[in-house]
Structures are given as C-alpha cells and as structure tokens.
Scaffold this motif. Structure first.
Motif, mmCIF file in Angstrom:
data_model
loop_
_atom_site.group_PDB
_atom_site.id
_atom_site.type_symbol
_atom_site.label_atom_id
_atom_site.label_comp_id
_atom_site.label_asym_id
_atom_site.label_seq_id
_atom_site.Cartn_x
_atom_site.Cartn_y
_atom_site.Cartn_z
ATOM 1 N N GLU A 12 91.540 -52.757 67.589
ATOM 2 C CA GLU A 12 92.955 -52.927 67.293
ATOM 3 C C GLU A 12 93.463 -54.348 67.475
ATOM 4 O OE1 GLU A 12 94.535 -50.496 65.983
ATOM 5 O OE2 GLU A 12 92.947 -49.013 66.305
ATOM 6 N N ARG A 13 92.785 -55.158 68.290
ATOM 7 C CA ARG A 13 93.331 -56.467 68.597
ATOM 8 C C ARG A 13 92.245 -57.481 68.908
ATOM 9 N NH1 ARG A 13 95.860 -56.215 74.629
ATOM 10 N NH2 ARG A 13 94.062 -55.360 75.711
ATOM 11 N N VAL A 14 92.616 -58.735 68.778
ATOM 12 C CA VAL A 14 91.776 -59.855 69.181
ATOM 13 C C VAL A 14 92.391 -60.445 70.443
ATOM 14 C CG1 VAL A 14 90.867 -62.114 68.561
ATOM 15 C CG2 VAL A 14 91.126 -60.358 66.801
ATOM 16 N N GLU A 15 91.645 -60.397 71.535
ATOM 17 C CA GLU A 15 92.097 -60.970 72.802
ATOM 18 C C GLU A 15 91.567 -62.387 72.942
ATOM 19 O OE1 GLU A 15 91.529 -57.976 76.181
ATOM 20 O OE2 GLU A 15 90.210 -57.257 74.580
ATOM 21 N N TYR A 16 92.332 -63.223 73.627
ATOM 22 C CA TYR A 16 91.871 -64.590 73.873
ATOM 23 C C TYR A 16 92.224 -65.018 75.293
ATOM 24 C CZ TYR A 16 96.782 -65.559 72.676
ATOM 25 O OH TYR A 16 98.150 -65.542 72.624
ATOM 26 N N LEU A 17 91.454 -65.962 75.804
ATOM 27 C CA LEU A 17 91.690 -66.576 77.113
ATOM 28 C C LEU A 17 91.279 -68.033 77.038
ATOM 29 C CD1 LEU A 17 90.850 -65.309 80.676
ATOM 30 C CD2 LEU A 17 89.933 -67.518 79.902
ATOM 31 N N ALA A 38 96.935 -61.599 72.970
ATOM 32 C CA ALA A 38 96.228 -60.801 71.981
ATOM 33 C C ALA A 38 97.004 -60.818 70.674
ATOM 34 C CB ALA A 38 96.038 -59.368 72.466
ATOM 35 N N VAL A 39 96.268 -60.645 69.583
ATOM 36 C CA VAL A 39 96.824 -60.617 68.239
ATOM 37 C C VAL A 39 96.297 -59.371 67.541
ATOM 38 C CG1 VAL A 39 96.968 -61.844 66.037
ATOM 39 C CG2 VAL A 39 96.915 -63.130 68.166
#
Length: 254
Positions: A110-115, A180-181
């Motif tokens: 459902e989403r792209v997470e980033y850090l 997240a996107v």
C-alpha cells in the motif's frame, strides 16, 4: 516489491570505500560512513568500514524478515546491536566514535516508506510526474556557516540542535526524517550518498535530472557524471572526489 533494483558505488580515492549499498526484493539501504579526521581519537578499536558493515548487516537481517516494524524502529534495533558488537574496549560515549548516515526505503503493498538520517537523500519519482526529495539538511544548518571548526562538529554531532547520525546511540533513530507515500503514486525510488548529491548541490543538476539518468542510463552513469564534473570544475569544498553510491528501484505499477 520492486520490479528491478540496480546500484553502483565507487571510492573517491585509494582509501577503502566507506559507502555501502544493500537491497532486497522490497527494500534498499544506503550508508555513508563518516571519514575520520586526521589525528582524531575515536576511542574505538574499530574503523569506519567495520561500523558500516556491521550496521548494514544488522539492517539487512531485520528488513529481510520484518515487514511491519517502522523503519525508525528497525534502525534503532540495528544501532543497538551494532553498539553491542563493539565490546568493552571501545568508548562509545566518545562523539568521534565511528558513524554513518542512513537512507532506507521499503515498498509495501500500500505504501512506500522512507527514512533519512544524515546527508544521504532519497528521491521518489512520482507517477504523475515530478519528484519528491527527502533529505536531512541539519548538517548544513550548524551555526557560523561552513567551513565548520572540528570542535563545533564534534559538539553538535548527535546532540539537540545539532545533527544526527548512526553511531552508538539508538535514540538517534528517532531523529530520522521518516514518512510514507501511497505506493500507487510512486514509479521509482532513488537512494544516494552525498558524493552523488554533489550533482545537485554543486553542479547545477536538478533531482529530476538525476532521476532521468538513473532510470535511463543507470546508477553508474550518475557516478560517471559527478566524476567528470569534479575533474573539470573541482570541488566546492572538501575532498576533490568523495565515495559515491546510487541505487534505483523501479516500482511495480498497479
């Protein structure tokens, strides 16, 4: 999952490359170890490549099996495990102990997470056009402006009001830039170290230019581009060439 992940890395000198890139089917990690200044006592028996390798391995081991823990939690556990691996002979309270930036992305259903922790950015290529850049510019906002005195950097590293990197303090993970996107809005993800970000910071490229090159010619092409510009125009500051790493992941379109 990503349909394809490609990456390239190159040292900036004859010294060992202190960058690291690791990827799995649904995640990418890029680390950039902080080169120790000459004559600085880190209080540690280990060098920067050791720290980067240990931290990268700890992150990869967790990301490979854990799809649910937020990325900041994954990083916190990896820093804690890496700190434990040092042993009792290392002074982990020394602010000059080995450290690294961290940039991570994880693609879920459902989403792209980033850090992002430190100056290794993530750039999202959006399905509707354009890019979204995720960066951590706290190192650029220290008092007095560059060039920074070494003592200022030492005092402001992993300190409130300063900048944060992954070293021996697990709480640094909580200072990461995260978010997240919607996965439907992302067609690709780029992750790089500041050795590649020089293209934008110093040499007039846009992040859209970087994404176009990553998608078309591949990560090796952006590294060749930065090396050509460094040779032709020189550095704005610091090292003539820095370790440079870039990764590109194409997202599954639904």
């Amino acid at each position: 999952m990503f349909t394809e992940i490609t990456y390239a890395t190159a040292p900036g000198s004859e010294r060992p490359n202190e960058d690291l890139v690791i990827a799995g089917p649904s995640w990418i990690v890029v680390l950039d170890g902080a080169t120790a200044a000459a004559g600085v006592d880190s209080g540690c028996a280990h060098d920067v490549p050791w720290l980067v390798a240990r931290l990268g391995g700890a992150l990869a081991g967790r990301l490979a099996v854990d799809r649910d823990t937020p990325l900041a939690g994954v990083l916190e556990a990896a820093i804690d495990a890496t700190a434990a691996a040092h042993g009792q002979g290392c002074d982990l309270g020394n602010p000059d102990s080995p450290s690294s930036t961290v940039a991570m992305v994880r693609l879920g259903p459902e989403r792209v997470e980033y850090l992002v922790l430190g100056d290794s950015p993530v750039v999202l290529s959006l399905a509707g056009g354009g890019v979204q850049v995720v960066d951590d510019d706290r190192l650029e906002r220290l008092p007095g402006g560059r060039p920074y005195p070494p003592e200022l950097v030492r005092r402001m590293r992993n300190a409130p009001g300063g900048f944060w990197v992954a070293a021996a303090r697990p709480e640094a993970a909580g200072q990461s830039v995260t978010g997240a996107v919607d996965a439907r809005e992302v067609r690709g993800v780029g992750v790089c170290t500041d050795g590649v970000a020089r293209l934008v910071d110093w040499y007039g490229w846009s992040w859209a230019d970087v994404v176009t090159t990553l998608d078309g010619a591949g990560p090796g092409a952006v590294i060749r581009a930065v090396r050509e510009l460094e040779a032709a125009r020189g550095p704005v500051r610091g090292k003539r060439h820095d370790d440079a790493t870039a990764a590109w992941g194409r997202a599954i379109r639904r």
